[in-house]
Design a protein around this motif. Sequence first.
Motif, mmCIF file in Angstrom:
data_model
loop_
_atom_site.group_PDB
_atom_site.id
_atom_site.type_symbol
_atom_site.label_atom_id
_atom_site.label_comp_id
_atom_site.label_asym_id
_atom_site.label_seq_id
_atom_site.Cartn_x
_atom_site.Cartn_y
_atom_site.Cartn_z
ATOM 1 N N THR A 1 -31.782 -21.616 10.913
ATOM 2 C CA THR A 1 -31.233 -21.871 12.016
ATOM 3 C C THR A 1 -32.352 -22.049 13.213
ATOM 4 O OG1 THR A 1 -29.540 -20.547 11.760
ATOM 5 C CG2 THR A 1 -29.882 -20.884 13.822
ATOM 6 N N TYR A 2 -32.230 -23.218 14.074
ATOM 7 C CA TYR A 2 -33.225 -23.568 14.989
ATOM 8 C C TYR A 2 -32.596 -23.365 16.336
ATOM 9 C CZ TYR A 2 -35.246 -26.009 10.907
ATOM 10 O OH TYR A 2 -35.956 -26.434 9.770
ATOM 11 N N SER A 3 -33.731 -22.930 17.151
ATOM 12 C CA SER A 3 -33.253 -22.564 18.523
ATOM 13 C C SER A 3 -33.060 -24.019 19.517
ATOM 14 C CB SER A 3 -34.281 -21.471 19.235
ATOM 15 O OG SER A 3 -33.973 -20.511 18.790
ATOM 16 N N ALA A 4 -32.394 -24.923 18.986
ATOM 17 C CA ALA A 4 -32.410 -26.094 19.628
ATOM 18 C C ALA A 4 -30.939 -26.785 19.262
ATOM 19 C CB ALA A 4 -33.369 -27.252 18.995
ATOM 20 N N SER A 5 -30.466 -27.614 20.104
ATOM 21 C CA SER A 5 -28.973 -28.286 19.949
ATOM 22 C C SER A 5 -29.112 -29.064 18.913
ATOM 23 C CB SER A 5 -28.668 -28.995 21.285
ATOM 24 O OG SER A 5 -29.584 -30.275 21.521
ATOM 25 N N TRP B 1 -30.903 -33.308 15.138
ATOM 26 C CA TRP B 1 -30.610 -34.770 14.699
ATOM 27 C C TRP B 1 -31.567 -35.814 15.063
ATOM 28 C CZ3 TRP B 1 -27.498 -36.877 11.260
ATOM 29 C CH2 TRP B 1 -27.356 -38.002 11.205
ATOM 30 N N SER B 2 -32.080 -35.823 16.217
ATOM 31 C CA SER B 2 -33.163 -36.873 16.827
ATOM 32 C C SER B 2 -34.451 -36.456 16.022
ATOM 33 C CB SER B 2 -33.449 -36.707 18.193
ATOM 34 O OG SER B 2 -34.378 -37.418 18.627
ATOM 35 N N ALA B 3 -34.885 -35.461 15.557
ATOM 36 C CA ALA B 3 -36.099 -34.915 14.928
ATOM 37 C C ALA B 3 -35.799 -35.201 13.561
ATOM 38 C CB ALA B 3 -36.439 -33.562 15.025
ATOM 39 N N LEU B 4 -34.505 -35.211 12.960
ATOM 40 C CA LEU B 4 -34.419 -36.055 11.376
ATOM 41 C C LEU B 4 -34.256 -37.326 11.334
ATOM 42 C CD1 LEU B 4 -31.833 -33.084 10.528
ATOM 43 C CD2 LEU B 4 -34.063 -33.278 9.828
ATOM 44 N N THR B 5 -33.984 -37.918 12.382
ATOM 45 C CA THR B 5 -33.660 -39.383 12.172
ATOM 46 C C THR B 5 -34.254 -40.467 13.075
ATOM 47 O OG1 THR B 5 -31.653 -39.012 13.771
ATOM 48 C CG2 THR B 5 -30.993 -38.770 11.649
ATOM 49 N N PHE C 1 -24.989 -27.575 11.801
ATOM 50 C CA PHE C 1 -23.815 -26.983 12.092
ATOM 51 C C PHE C 1 -24.042 -26.055 13.529
ATOM 52 C CE2 PHE C 1 -23.529 -27.185 7.601
ATOM 53 C CZ PHE C 1 -22.635 -27.502 7.498
ATOM 54 N N PRO C 2 -23.685 -26.656 14.693
ATOM 55 C CA PRO C 2 -24.013 -26.034 16.086
ATOM 56 C C PRO C 2 -23.404 -24.711 16.167
ATOM 57 C CG PRO C 2 -22.811 -28.200 16.391
ATOM 58 C CD PRO C 2 -22.915 -27.951 14.824
ATOM 59 N N GLU C 3 -24.382 -23.572 16.659
ATOM 60 C CA GLU C 3 -23.859 -22.487 16.889
ATOM 61 C C GLU C 3 -24.552 -21.839 17.925
ATOM 62 O OE1 GLU C 3 -25.620 -20.472 13.352
ATOM 63 O OE2 GLU C 3 -23.851 -20.905 11.959
ATOM 64 N N ASN C 4 -23.476 -21.823 19.160
ATOM 65 C CA ASN C 4 -23.917 -21.263 20.506
ATOM 66 C C ASN C 4 -25.218 -21.682 20.940
ATOM 67 O OD1 ASN C 4 -21.660 -19.903 20.425
ATOM 68 N ND2 ASN C 4 -22.560 -18.269 19.281
ATOM 69 N N GLY C 5 -25.422 -22.958 21.089
ATOM 70 C CA GLY C 5 -26.790 -23.511 21.599
ATOM 71 C C GLY C 5 -27.813 -23.596 20.547
ATOM 72 N N ARG C 6 -27.509 -23.181 19.448
ATOM 73 C CA ARG C 6 -28.653 -23.264 18.394
ATOM 74 C C ARG C 6 -28.026 -24.117 17.145
ATOM 75 N NH1 ARG C 6 -32.121 -18.152 17.573
ATOM 76 N NH2 ARG C 6 -31.640 -18.422 15.488
ATOM 77 N N THR C 7 -28.801 -24.546 16.156
ATOM 78 C CA THR C 7 -28.276 -25.381 15.120
ATOM 79 C C THR C 7 -28.703 -24.766 13.876
ATOM 80 O OG1 THR C 7 -28.500 -27.227 16.645
ATOM 81 C CG2 THR C 7 -28.197 -27.760 14.234
ATOM 82 N N LYS C 8 -27.579 -24.555 12.914
ATOM 83 C CA LYS C 8 -27.876 -24.259 11.379
ATOM 84 C C LYS C 8 -28.188 -25.505 10.737
ATOM 85 C CE LYS C 8 -24.718 -22.415 8.762
ATOM 86 N NZ LYS C 8 -23.736 -21.665 8.194
#
Length: 143
Positions: free
Chosen positions: A11-15, A20-24, A94-101
Amino acid sequence: MENDKLSITHTYSASAETVWSALTDVAKMRQWYFPQLEEFRPEKGFQTEFNVQHDGNDFIHIWKVTEAVALHKIAYEWRYGGFPGNSILSFELFPENGRTKLILTHTGLDSFEPSRFPALSKDNFILGWSHFTASLDTFLQAP
């Protein structure tokens, strides 16, 4: 087959948009993932290849995007030129409250014949993906 697949959840502390941008985005991918990557597009059917030298050996990475659902999933075939095997790598967000799993799944690992090619063992993929998920975390936290 138990050795044929690995999955890592982080889980990352990012939207989701930022992850997505970092992955693509190829410019960002070069910073945390593969600096050798010349081109990448999150479009089904897009293909690229690039060389990674490791321990004096060339590993020609050959990727073909098999699925691209913006902000949710990117998947691609992952092969190595000159070696047997074909695998599928996927990143699901998977977005989770401002974080992303992120769930990274790599299947088809046995097809690389790790008994013949120990550099392509599941243990090495676990080490590599653990390194890259941590590298992505560092990249996302940079100002």
